[in-house]
Design an enzyme around this catalytic site. Structure first.
Site, PDB file in Angstrom:
ATOM      1  N   ASP A   1      10.201  38.621  12.333  1.00 51.65           N
ATOM      2  CA  ASP A   1       9.316  37.657  12.981  1.00 51.65           C
ATOM      3  C   ASP A   1       7.928  38.274  13.148  1.00 51.65           C
ATOM      4  O   ASP A   1       7.802  39.417  13.603  1.00 51.65           O
ATOM      5  CB  ASP A   1       9.857  37.273  14.361  1.00 51.65           C
TER       6      ASP A   1
ATOM      7  N   HIS B   1      11.326  42.613  13.976  1.00 49.82           N
ATOM      8  CA  HIS B   1       9.967  42.122  14.210  1.00 49.82           C
ATOM      9  C   HIS B   1       8.971  43.039  13.508  1.00 49.82           C
ATOM     10  O   HIS B   1       9.188  44.254  13.460  1.00 49.82           O
ATOM     11  CB  HIS B   1       9.639  42.097  15.707  1.00 49.82           C
TER      12      HIS B   1
END
Length: 246
Positions: free
Chosen positions: A51, A196
């Protein structure tokens, strides 16, 4: 019994009454909508996902590591991140990775109206497509936050909602060895693994994560090639079950 049956028929608009253990029990007619958390597969394959919502310190490092390992991953990016780092979006796409949708502004989607949800996603889609030339088909709700309206709205605009069943927790900045242990021990066939970009120790952990998964026999697919787009059902955990397991 006849009177009880009439009562049951009368409340069917709100739910259903079933006769269980000598009593009428109310059961909601509405079924909970779920995103895809994982995929039932016979082959040992999983997906690495990242992400991208805030920083951009390590995007090129991640690209370089994945290139060395010959792995295509899926990056879920926020529209505001696309605006700020268009060169990184292009670099991800040019390297063969999927660039998919993580909303325009990273809101809690259940707090929005259907129209606002649609605008969040379509706006981000347009920004991604303008750079990559590819229309995103996958959406990851910010914060992993969703409800029935989010999932059904995404479906209505042709988007598959994607969660994860293995969380690296890299945003907490654990040691690289902890990230590796958590991911490798919990991965299973069809897992969707969450990382992430801009997490402090993800680049240091990623090579050992990949090595550990490969040692267990795993290979890697981007999410769009891992999931099923037809002829499947979902179990109560959000696991896609194909009519014929592949």
């Amino acid at each position: 019994m006849a009177a009880a049956l009439l009562i049951g028929m009368a409340v069917c608009a709100a739910g259903c009454l079933v006769f269980r253990a000598g009593n009428w029990v109310s059961v909601s007619a509405a079924q909970k909508e779920l995103p895809i958390y994982s995929v039932e597969r016979k082959d040992k394959v999983c997906a690495l996902t990242f992400d991208a919502a805030w920083g951009n310190e390590d995007t090129q490092q991640l690209i370089d590591i994945l290139k060395t390992e010959n792995i295509q991953a899926t990056f879920f990016v926020v529209g505001a991140w696309v605006d700020k780092y268009p060169e990184s979006v292009k670099a991800l796409s040019d390297a063969g990775h999927e660039v998919m949708n993580h909303s325009a502004t990273h809101p809690h989607m259940p707090d929005l109206s259907t129209e606002q949800m649609t605008e969040e996603v379509q706006s981000c889609n347009e920004k991604i497509k303008a750079i990559t030339g590819v229309q995103p088909t996958l959406f990851r709700p910010p914060y992993g936050d969703y409800n029935n309206a989010v999932i059904s709205t995404m479906r209505s605009i042709g988007m598959y909602s994607i969660q994860w069943d293995v969380d690296s927790l890299d945003w907490r900045n654990p040691a690289p060895s902890e990230i590796t242990k958590r991911v490798v021990e919990n991965a299973q066939n069809g897992s969707i693994i969450l990382f992430h970009n801009a997490a402090v120790n993800t680049p240091a952990a990623l090579p050992s994560v990949i090595a550990g998964l490969k040692a267990k026999g795993f290979s890697f697919l981007p999410v769009s090639k891992l999931i099923y787009t037809e002829n499947y059902t979902m179990d109560h955990t959000g696991r896609q079950i194909p009519n014929t397991v592949g």
